[in-house]
Motif scaffolding. Structure first.
Motif, short mmCIF file in Angstrom:
data_model
loop_
_atom_site.label_atom_id
_atom_site.label_comp_id
_atom_site.label_asym_id
_atom_site.label_seq_id
_atom_site.Cartn_x
_atom_site.Cartn_y
_atom_site.Cartn_z
N THR A 1 -11.82 -18.31 -11.63
CA THR A 1 -12.70 -17.70 -10.63
C THR A 1 -14.17 -17.89 -10.99
N ARG A 2 -14.49 -17.94 -12.27
CA ARG A 2 -15.88 -18.18 -12.69
C ARG A 2 -16.27 -19.63 -12.46
N VAL A 3 -15.37 -20.55 -12.73
CA VAL A 3 -15.65 -21.97 -12.53
C VAL A 3 -15.85 -22.25 -11.05
N HIS B 1 -16.29 -9.75 -25.65
CA HIS B 1 -15.56 -10.22 -26.84
C HIS B 1 -15.21 -11.70 -26.82
N ALA B 2 -15.12 -12.32 -25.65
CA ALA B 2 -14.75 -13.74 -25.58
C ALA B 2 -15.51 -14.40 -24.44
N GLU B 3 -16.77 -14.64 -24.67
CA GLU B 3 -17.64 -15.18 -23.63
C GLU B 3 -17.20 -16.57 -23.18
N ASP B 4 -16.75 -17.39 -24.11
CA ASP B 4 -16.31 -18.74 -23.74
C ASP B 4 -15.08 -18.71 -22.84
N VAL B 5 -14.15 -17.79 -23.11
CA VAL B 5 -12.97 -17.64 -22.25
C VAL B 5 -13.41 -17.09 -20.89
N TYR B 6 -14.32 -16.14 -20.90
CA TYR B 6 -14.78 -15.52 -19.66
C TYR B 6 -15.39 -16.55 -18.72
N PHE B 7 -16.22 -17.44 -19.25
CA PHE B 7 -16.88 -18.43 -18.40
C PHE B 7 -15.97 -19.61 -18.03
N ASN C 1 -3.67 -19.22 -21.97
CA ASN C 1 -4.82 -19.65 -22.76
C ASN C 1 -4.57 -19.39 -24.24
N GLN C 2 -4.74 -20.43 -25.06
CA GLN C 2 -4.49 -20.31 -26.50
C GLN C 2 -5.63 -19.60 -27.23
N GLN C 3 -6.79 -19.47 -26.59
CA GLN C 3 -7.92 -18.80 -27.24
C GLN C 3 -7.72 -17.28 -27.29
N LEU C 4 -6.87 -16.76 -26.44
CA LEU C 4 -6.60 -15.32 -26.46
C LEU C 4 -5.51 -15.05 -27.50
N ASP C 5 -5.93 -14.96 -28.74
CA ASP C 5 -4.99 -14.71 -29.82
C ASP C 5 -4.77 -13.22 -30.02
#
Length: 184
Positions: free
Chosen positions: A96-98, A86-92, A19-23
């Motif tokens: 497993t969440r999807v 810290h990263a709600e958009d990544v979490y959701f 995931n590129q959002q986890l910088d």
């Protein structure tokens, strides 16, 4: 095993590493969260290792996830909590969440749950509301505008309206009708 945080982390690890959002900044926040709040999960030495900027972020994240899997269920749970903070958009967007948000119908097709379905208060529609509102307005007009000659005492009408109401509303209306000292 799929319901445990350890099992979820096993399924989510490939997604998290790619995931590129986890910088770098977000990985540092996660490491600091785990280190400061839960030093039994991540010691200072381990936190320093996972915050080393000379190592690429994806490798540090992969090592962190492997370390958390070794630490056990509680460590995996705290990682998910930190990720949620810290990263709600990544979490959701985790696999497993999807998959939890999806339901399977009897034919085996996966369909997404409509989020609007959770907020439906009733299925009677606007005409039901309009009818109830009209009855309430009519009773209010009858109570305040009737002079007592056309319909008799408005308190008696209120006593009859209590028939279809709940216990507390009945008690209020009946106590009002019983109050003979009150003048209109």
């Amino acid at each position: 095993m799929a319901d445990s945080y350890y099992g979820q982390l096993l399924k989510d690890s490939p997604f998290l590493v790619t995931n590129q959002q986890l910088d770098t900044e977000l990985v540092d926040k996660l490491v600091l969260q785990l280190n400061r709040i839960y030093p039994q999960i991540l010691t200072d030495k381990e936190a320093h290792k996972f915050r080393n900027l000379s190592v690429p972020t994806s490798i540090r994240l992969a090592e962190l996830l492997a370390h958390l899997k070794v630490k056990g269920e509680e460590a995996c749970h705290e990682f998910y909590r930190a990720l949620h903070i810290h990263a709600e958009d990544v979490y959701f967007s985790l696999p497993t969440r999807v998959s939890r948000r999806e339901t399977t119908d009897p034919t085996g097709n996966k369909t997404a749950v409509d989020p609007r379905e959770r907020f439906v208060l009733n299925d009677r529609g606007p005409w039901f509301f309009f009818g109830c509102f009209s009855v309430a307005v009519g009773l209010a007009l009858l109570y305040y505008c009737a002079d007592g000659k056309a319909f008799g005492d408005p308190r008696r009408v209120l006593g009859f309206t209590a028939l279809g109401l709940g216990r507390q509303a009945k008690e209020v209306l009946i106590s009002y009708t019983d109050d003979t000292n009150r003048k209109l």
